[in-house]
Design a protein around this motif. Structure first.
Motif, PDB file in Angstrom:
ATOM      1  N   HIS A  18       0.853  -1.187   0.000  1.00 35.46           N
ATOM      2  CA  HIS A  18       0.000   0.000   0.000  1.00 35.46           C
ATOM      3  C   HIS A  18       0.891   1.238   0.000  1.00 35.46           C
ATOM      4  O   HIS A  18       2.095   1.163   0.284  1.00 35.46           O
ATOM      5  N   GLU A  19       0.267   2.370  -0.333  1.00 38.28           N
ATOM      6  CA  GLU A  19       1.007   3.627  -0.298  1.00 38.28           C
ATOM      7  C   GLU A  19       1.054   4.121   1.145  1.00 38.28           C
ATOM      8  O   GLU A  19       0.076   3.983   1.894  1.00 38.28           O
ATOM      9  N   ASN A 541       4.871   0.124  -0.097  1.00 38.23           N
ATOM     10  CA  ASN A 541       5.530  -0.152  -1.374  1.00 38.23           C
ATOM     11  C   ASN A 541       6.436   0.972  -1.860  1.00 38.23           C
ATOM     12  O   ASN A 541       6.854   0.978  -3.011  1.00 38.23           O
ATOM     13  N   MET A 543       5.680   4.136  -2.230  1.00 36.82           N
ATOM     14  CA  MET A 543       4.986   5.157  -3.017  1.00 36.82           C
ATOM     15  C   MET A 543       4.035   5.952  -2.125  1.00 36.82           C
ATOM     16  O   MET A 543       3.751   5.584  -0.980  1.00 36.82           O
ATOM     17  N   GLN A 547       1.462   9.761  -6.073  1.00 31.75           N
ATOM     18  CA  GLN A 547       2.238   9.117  -7.142  1.00 31.75           C
ATOM     19  C   GLN A 547       1.412   8.049  -7.845  1.00 31.75           C
ATOM     20  O   GLN A 547       1.462   7.924  -9.072  1.00 31.75           O
ATOM     21  N   ARG A 548       0.642   7.278  -7.074  1.00 32.53           N
ATOM     22  CA  ARG A 548      -0.191   6.246  -7.685  1.00 32.53           C
ATOM     23  C   ARG A 548      -1.254   6.846  -8.598  1.00 32.53           C
ATOM     24  O   ARG A 548      -1.509   6.334  -9.701  1.00 32.53           O
ATOM     25  N   GLU A 549      -1.867   7.948  -8.143  1.00 27.44           N
ATOM     26  CA  GLU A 549      -2.945   8.554  -8.907  1.00 27.44           C
ATOM     27  C   GLU A 549      -2.459   9.558  -9.948  1.00 27.44           C
ATOM     28  O   GLU A 549      -3.272  10.149 -10.662  1.00 27.44           O
TER      29      GLU A 549
END
Length: 585
Positions: A18-19, A541, A543, A547-549
């Motif tokens: 997970h972030e 992870n 992140m 950054q993920r979105e």
């Protein structure tokens, strides 16, 4: 470290995928929707992400104490500016000591403004809560008070906002059940009972009785005030604000329209609130026995009562305590001493021997006929009422609190994981407003819940050593205060020489400073299984959600993020200069 004969585990199985700024889901249940529940409903959704919150309330409306108590004369016993949330000021209190009806309206307005109703389940009484050790969750059993049916809910965190002054009992007086007239308890007031021109007996003169008497005196034909104990009636308007002193001198605590208009200016009211709250908060030295401040306050309180009762030495002698002001809860009681001196009031200090069908007999043998008995005889403050709470190892909270109620920092009892109490043992400030301390308790609970989320912790429970250390500090602290003098007080659960369990060991602002930075080392933690080999698996992870979105990740540049923006010592120096510095020696 993985043994050589074991199959190596993949990195994905040892960290949370997970972030780091995506908190895990959290379910919270709050019991009660007085000011504590309202605070929970406002603060938690604002500050905790990925939250599911349910507030169970046994009444059909918010308000708690101020919903339930509607007896004549009910009001706040500290000045109105000090009895409100830091972030929601009401500048238009009609009186310097707000009435119960106005405070309840303030609660309703808060609930409407922040839509607390979306989170509430009304007419639901929590009967029990059990900690399920295998899954690290609370199992909460709730009864629908309308039909008696029960339902079961589960949560990660349980918050208790029931307060302490909510379970009342009739007084244990021989013959009480034989009385054929009307009986009322102030905690369950019946406004349909007609009191005009009636002969009324008022039993008790704690803070409630002190408020009821001046409200009823102008209405009834005769009022017999049974007060076998002693009590200090606190001087009012003695702080640094001229308006407060003027109102105390006149005895009229209503605000004029001119004053209310002036308070509509936010800066004017903020200055007024600063003055009043500063006066409220600045009084802790008067609680330490033998200090100059304590001696002066004793003299001031004595003179105040002597001046008010100059024509009634009988009442003064019966009421004046031989212990210091503050040992019992101080109540300003505007108008109480004046009402005691009125011709239709009989102040009776002799203990009641028995009650008959139409009269009350004192130990001296005198019988007095009455139509109505009003009981202002207080609440069960034993900490032995309320839902059955079962924590680690099946330990019952009521058993743990018998004979001594204890809770770390007033809110976290031993053996009760993920559990926070508003106004728990030692949860009321020595000086200052309880409503503000509740706000700071809420902030402490929020920080704890965020830690549970952020670090993927299943449970946190106070260490026995930390719980004992706090109780030891409480006892040593109060040993030098007026609270431990030989007076019967609900601070000591109605005893004369018991342990102080109502007050925080310090002022209201002291509690704020103490709760702002939780000592996480005072708790034991149970981690999720992924953390057994990697205690920092919550780092995830590598992140962030941004950054993920593929959204902005530079929020640290926003002005609102730079809380402690440095102040330049040489503001005229331009940092964007392109000229290189001289390298000459």
């Amino acid at each position: 470290m993985i043994a050589r004969d074991e199959a190596p585990r993949t990195w994905q199985s040892m960290i949370f995928n997970h972030e780091i700024d995506e908190p895990r889901p959290m379910k919270v249940i709050c019991v009660g929707c007085g000011i504590s529940g309202i605070l929970t409903g406002i603060r938690l959704p604002q500050q905790i992400e990925n939250l599911e919150l349910t507030i169970y309330e046994k009444n059909p409306e918010v308000g708690g104490t101020w919903y339930e108590n509607n007896y004549p004369g009910v009001r706040c016993d500290i000045p109105s500016p000090g009895y409100q949330l830091t972030f929601e000021s009401n500048s238009q209190w009609s009186e310097f000591y707000a009435s119960g009806g106005e405070i309840q309206q303030y609660m309703l307005n808060l609930a409407k403004k922040y839509d607390i109703y979306r989170l509430c389940k009304f007419e639901r009484a929590v009967k029990s809560a059990k900690w399920l050790e295998r899954v690290c969750k609370w199992e909460v059993t709730v009864e629908n008070v309308r039909n008696g049916q029960t339902e079961v809910d589960h949560c990660d965190v349980l918050m208790m906002g029931m307060g302490l002054l909510n379970k009342w009992n009739w007084p244990k007086i021989p013959g009480f059940e034989d009385f054929q007239g009307q009986k009322i308890h102030t905690a369950k007031w019946d406004s349909s009972i007609e009191l005009k021109d009636k002969e009324v007996a008022l039993i008790g003169a704690g803070s409630t009785g002190i408020q009821v008497l001046p409200a009823l005196q102008p209405i009834v034909k005769r009022l017999d005030h049974y007060m076998k104990g002693k009590n200090w009636i606190s001087p009012v308007g003695i702080g640094g604000d001229e308006l407060a002193r003027r109102k105390a001198t006149s005895g009229n605590f209503k605000h004029s329209q001119e004053e209310l208009d002036r308070f509509k200016n936010p800066q004017e009211y903020l200055k007024f609130r600063h003055k009043i709250e500063n006066d409220i908060m600045q009084a802790p030295l008067a609680a330490f026995y033998g200090t100059e401040e304590q001696k002066q306050f004793h003299v001031m309180s004595k003179k105040f009562m002597e001046d008010k009762l100059v024509g009634r030495p009988d009442i003064l002698n019966a009421l004046m305590p031989d212990w210091s002001p503050g040992c019992r809860r101080l109540t300003p009681g505007p108008g109480y001493l004046e009402a005691c001196c009125q011709p239709n009031v009989d102040y009776i200090s002799a203990p009641i021997k028995r009650i008959y069908a139409d009269c009350i007999e004192t130990e001296g043998g005198e019988k007095r006929k009455v139509d109505v008995i009003i009981c202002a005889t207080g609440f069960d403050v034993s900490h032995q009422s309320g839902p059955k709470i079962t924590g680690l190892g099946g330990r019952d909270l009521h058993d743990l609190w018998n004979p001594t109620p204890e809770a770390y920092m007033s809110m976290c009892p031993a053996s009760m994981p993920n559990f926070f109490i508003y106004f728990g043992p030692n949860g009321g400030p020595l000086t200052g407003s309880t409503i503000l301390m509740l706000e700071w308790v809420c902030d402490y609970a929020i920080a704890s819940i965020q830690k549970l989320q952020r670090e993927f912790i299943k449970s946190m429970v106070v260490k026995p050593s930390a719980n004992k250390a706090f109780s030891t500090h409480v006892d040593k602290f109060f040993a030098k205060t007026v609270f431990t003098q030989p007076c019967r007080s609900w601070f000591k659960r109605g005893t004369q020489d018991g342990r102080i369990v109502a007050n925080w060991p310090g002022s209201g602002v002291h509690s704020r400073k103490a709760l702002m930075n939780p000592r996480w080392e005072d708790f034991e933690y149970e981690m999720m299984s992924e953390t057994e080999e990697n205690p920092l698996s919550w780092l995830g992870n590598g992140m962030t959600v941004g950054q993920r979105e593929r959204t902005s990740v530079t929020e640290y540049l926003d002005q609102k993020q730079t809380i402690n923006k440095p102040v330049p010592l040489n503001p005229d120096v331009a940092v964007e200069s392109r000229q290189p510095p001289s390298r000459e020696t």
